[in-house]
Design a protein around this motif. Sequence first.
Motif, short mmCIF file in Angstrom:
data_model
loop_
_atom_site.label_atom_id
_atom_site.label_comp_id
_atom_site.label_asym_id
_atom_site.label_seq_id
_atom_site.Cartn_x
_atom_site.Cartn_y
_atom_site.Cartn_z
N LEU A 19 43.74 35.24 61.69
CA LEU A 19 42.50 34.70 61.41
C LEU A 19 42.98 33.28 61.15
N ARG B 28 36.94 42.73 55.02
CA ARG B 28 36.31 41.67 53.98
C ARG B 28 37.49 40.61 53.82
N ILE B 29 36.94 39.55 54.16
CA ILE B 29 37.29 37.99 54.41
C ILE B 29 37.92 37.01 52.85
N VAL C 229 31.78 38.27 53.17
CA VAL C 229 32.43 37.79 54.94
C VAL C 229 33.04 39.08 55.56
N LEU D 94 34.48 36.76 63.39
CA LEU D 94 33.27 37.53 61.38
C LEU D 94 32.31 37.64 61.70
N ARG D 95 31.79 38.06 60.55
CA ARG D 95 30.24 37.96 60.06
C ARG D 95 29.75 38.09 58.67
N ARG D 96 28.49 38.03 58.62
CA ARG D 96 28.63 37.82 56.88
C ARG D 96 28.06 38.94 56.94
N ALA E 68 35.56 40.82 58.99
CA ALA E 68 36.30 40.63 59.96
C ALA E 68 35.63 41.85 60.87
N SER E 69 35.35 41.86 62.88
CA SER E 69 34.66 42.63 63.85
C SER E 69 35.41 42.30 64.58
N TRP F 99 37.27 31.36 62.35
CA TRP F 99 36.99 32.57 63.57
C TRP F 99 38.74 33.53 63.57
N ILE F 100 38.73 34.16 64.95
CA ILE F 100 39.71 35.35 64.42
C ILE F 100 39.89 35.69 66.03
N LEU G 189 31.37 30.42 60.66
CA LEU G 189 32.03 31.05 61.14
C LEU G 189 32.10 31.70 62.19
#
Length: 232
Positions: free
Chosen positions: A47, A13-14, A39, A32-34, A41-42, A56-57, A28
């Motif tokens: 980061l 979790r970010i 938020v 990253l996804r909500r 990290a996928s 973004w990552i 995002l």
Amino acid sequence: MDSGSAIVMPGERITSIEEVAKEKRVILGPGLRRLDDTVVASKAGPLRHKEPNTFWIDNYQRRYVPARGDLVLGIIKGKAGDLYRVDIGSADIASIPYLAFEAATKKNRPDLNPGDIIYARVLNASADIEPELVCVNSNGKRGKLGLLADGFFFKCTLNLGRLLLRENCPALAALTRELAYEIAIGVNGRIWVKANSLRETMALSNAILTLEQAGYTEIDKICDSLGDVLQA
């Protein structure tokens, strides 16, 4: 650009982004996804943050995953009815209707053959359907999209493609100071270049590949030496 980026892992979790989102809208990017109000990290990687509100990552993934709006370079694999089958490096072959080209009609179809390279935008992409491409903008004009004739085509990491596509990329500005060229960059890790001669075209591709392992901070530092690479 944020240079002191933390390393995050998938599922993490970010909270720092969540705090920013309470005050303003955030964008995002990849990795990253909500999930509801959180938020997550996928993907694993640093980061990144670009002012004012884009996150973004950085992830050195090998397989391109199509997303709506992506600019990609594709290789025509063949025809299937009213569609062309296109390899864009994803798990599924993409398709593009012949009417998705500027001025195309039922009687005036684009003349594309297996092996031809096209620069296209992803129109639709999801896990349930194959990616669909277009070679025109919202006004029906091709702009920089379409068939790429001559030139030199090569592959790079997905990360390098994103580096070169960022706004006001210093690497492309440095190369422009050295020679005249045309370039098409895909977020799917494919690049097409064309200069005034074969020697300049090959030197240009070699200079771009020197950036392969550069990060968002390092790329600014090595741009001054790109002229030396071109002369090598």
